[in-house]
Design a protein around this motif. Structure first.
Motif, mmCIF file in Angstrom:
data_model
loop_
_atom_site.group_PDB
_atom_site.id
_atom_site.type_symbol
_atom_site.label_atom_id
_atom_site.label_comp_id
_atom_site.label_asym_id
_atom_site.label_seq_id
_atom_site.Cartn_x
_atom_site.Cartn_y
_atom_site.Cartn_z
ATOM 1 N N CYS A 1 1.253 -9.953 -7.070
ATOM 2 C CA CYS A 1 0.538 -9.053 -8.134
ATOM 3 C C CYS A 1 -0.294 -8.158 -7.252
ATOM 4 O O CYS A 1 -0.787 -8.577 -6.381
ATOM 5 N N GLY A 2 -0.529 -7.093 -7.778
ATOM 6 C CA GLY A 2 -1.645 -6.227 -7.100
ATOM 7 C C GLY A 2 -1.268 -4.872 -7.139
ATOM 8 O O GLY A 2 -0.085 -4.767 -6.847
ATOM 9 N N ALA A 3 -2.170 -3.852 -7.410
ATOM 10 C CA ALA A 3 -1.932 -2.538 -7.251
ATOM 11 C C ALA A 3 -2.137 -1.914 -5.589
ATOM 12 O O ALA A 3 -3.006 -2.710 -4.890
ATOM 13 N N THR A 4 -1.387 -1.319 -5.388
ATOM 14 C CA THR A 4 -1.169 -0.636 -3.988
ATOM 15 C C THR A 4 -1.735 0.860 -3.946
ATOM 16 O O THR A 4 -1.308 1.468 -4.903
ATOM 17 N N ARG A 5 -2.316 1.234 -2.969
ATOM 18 C CA ARG A 5 -2.487 2.907 -2.921
ATOM 19 C C ARG A 5 -1.185 3.571 -2.486
ATOM 20 O O ARG A 5 -0.421 3.145 -1.819
ATOM 21 N N SER A 6 -1.152 4.647 -3.216
ATOM 22 C CA SER A 6 -0.161 5.557 -2.817
ATOM 23 C C SER A 6 -0.839 7.022 -2.556
ATOM 24 O O SER A 6 -1.963 7.192 -2.784
ATOM 25 N N SER A 7 -0.033 7.768 -2.030
ATOM 26 C CA SER A 7 -0.466 9.205 -1.726
ATOM 27 C C SER A 7 -1.232 9.899 -3.109
ATOM 28 O O SER A 7 -0.221 10.014 -3.775
ATOM 29 N N ALA A 8 -2.353 10.538 -3.214
ATOM 30 C CA ALA A 8 -2.667 11.146 -4.210
ATOM 31 C C ALA A 8 -1.840 12.290 -4.397
ATOM 32 O O ALA A 8 -1.317 13.126 -3.405
ATOM 33 N N ASP A 9 -1.580 12.488 -5.643
ATOM 34 C CA ASP A 9 -0.775 13.692 -5.922
ATOM 35 C C ASP A 9 -1.328 14.739 -6.501
ATOM 36 O O ASP A 9 -2.226 14.735 -7.668
ATOM 37 N N ASN A 10 -1.355 16.199 -6.020
ATOM 38 C CA ASN A 10 -2.038 17.230 -6.478
ATOM 39 C C ASN A 10 -3.479 17.058 -6.646
ATOM 40 O O ASN A 10 -3.749 17.389 -7.650
ATOM 41 N N PRO A 11 -4.336 16.587 -5.809
ATOM 42 C CA PRO A 11 -5.782 16.311 -5.825
ATOM 43 C C PRO A 11 -6.450 17.616 -6.593
ATOM 44 O O PRO A 11 -6.168 18.647 -6.252
ATOM 45 N N THR A 12 -7.387 17.312 -7.549
ATOM 46 C CA THR A 12 -7.889 18.463 -8.244
ATOM 47 C C THR A 12 -9.385 19.120 -7.192
ATOM 48 O O THR A 12 -10.195 18.144 -6.467
ATOM 49 N N SER A 13 -9.401 20.327 -7.284
ATOM 50 C CA SER A 13 -10.447 20.926 -6.731
ATOM 51 C C SER A 13 -11.859 20.913 -7.725
ATOM 52 O O SER A 13 -11.465 21.108 -8.855
ATOM 53 N N PHE A 14 -12.765 20.716 -6.868
ATOM 54 C CA PHE A 14 -14.021 20.929 -7.602
ATOM 55 C C PHE A 14 -15.110 21.646 -6.941
ATOM 56 O O PHE A 14 -15.339 20.967 -5.485
ATOM 57 N N GLY A 15 -15.723 22.583 -7.332
ATOM 58 C CA GLY A 15 -16.824 23.188 -6.486
ATOM 59 C C GLY A 15 -16.253 23.875 -5.248
ATOM 60 O O GLY A 15 -17.431 23.586 -4.364
ATOM 61 N N GLY A 16 -15.287 24.122 -5.297
ATOM 62 C CA GLY A 16 -14.702 24.689 -3.781
ATOM 63 C C GLY A 16 -14.081 23.638 -2.917
ATOM 64 O O GLY A 16 -13.853 24.190 -1.818
#
Length: 220
Positions: free
Chosen positions: A23-38
């Motif tokens: 059991c347990g969540a694992t990290r995966s590559s972030a998909d289309n990360p959001t831009s904030f404040g440039g």
């Protein structure tokens, strides 16, 4: 006969233990990360996923942080059932971020935006964000082939820390978690809660490292 019953019990116990241990969540590559404040998160970190830090941003100058409620992107909402589920999950993430930021000891005040009743002492940050992935997967698929990634849940939150007075964004992150293994496949809610709990915990750990002068660092 008794011997074979004991053998079967032993095998079943091992199987169940393996399921729990998996059991347990694992990290995966972030998909289309959001831009904030440039700022667009693009530097890998072993705890926060992808990050970007504004020049001159120093988290040590802040004594308080206000945690705002998160929204879920429209692409993850198909009907009222999804909307209700999304509200439940974002509330859970909100509470976990409050808890983890209080436990890490980095700030003198950690408050929810909904409870902001009195002025904060000193310089303050605001934590905002959006859940860009909230995939519930399939419990049936996880039950039969979860070890191979079938039916996995997907959660991603894109966070931003900004100066409460000026509104200038100082830090952005994008963290994505997946889960597919659990007892009898694990429920959608259980997997997503674990993902958001881990995400909040690791975000707080990253901020502590940042306050100690450590730069973002990819997992070995």
């Amino acid at each position: 006969m008794v011997r074979w019953v004991n053998v079967r019990r032993c095998v079943l116990g091992i199987a169940l233990s393996s399921m729990v241990a998996g059991c347990g969540a694992t990290r995966s590559s972030a998909d289309n990360p959001t831009s904030f404040g440039g700022l667009t998160p693009n530097t890998p970190d072993m705890e926060a996923g992808l990050v970007a830090i504004a020049p001159g941003f120093d988290i040590r100058t802040y004594k308080a942080v206000v945690v705002e409620k998160f929204e879920v992107t429209d692409s993850e909402i198909q009907d009222e059932g999804d909307r209700s589920f999304a509200a439940k999950m974002t509330q859970y993430l909100h509470l976990q971020l409050l808890r983890r930021l209080r436990e890490c000891g980095l700030f003198q005040q950690v408050v929810s935006a909904t409870d902001e009743a009195k002025p904060l002492d000193g310089a303050a940050l605001r934590l905002r964000g959006v859940v860009t992935r909230l995939g519930r997967g399939s419990q049936a698929a996880r039950y039969f082939a979860g070890l191979y990634g079938a039916g996995r849940t997907r959660a991603q939150a894109d966070l931003q820390l900004l100066d409460a007075a000026s509104g200038k964004v100082g830090l952005v992150t994008a963290d994505r978690r997946i889960a597919s293994v659990g007892m009898f496949g694990g429920s959608d809610e259980e997997h997503l809660e674990e993902s958001f709990n881990d995400l909040a915990r690791d975000f707080a750990k990253f901020l502590v490292r940042l306050s100690q002068g450590q730069a973002p660092k990819a997992a070995p």
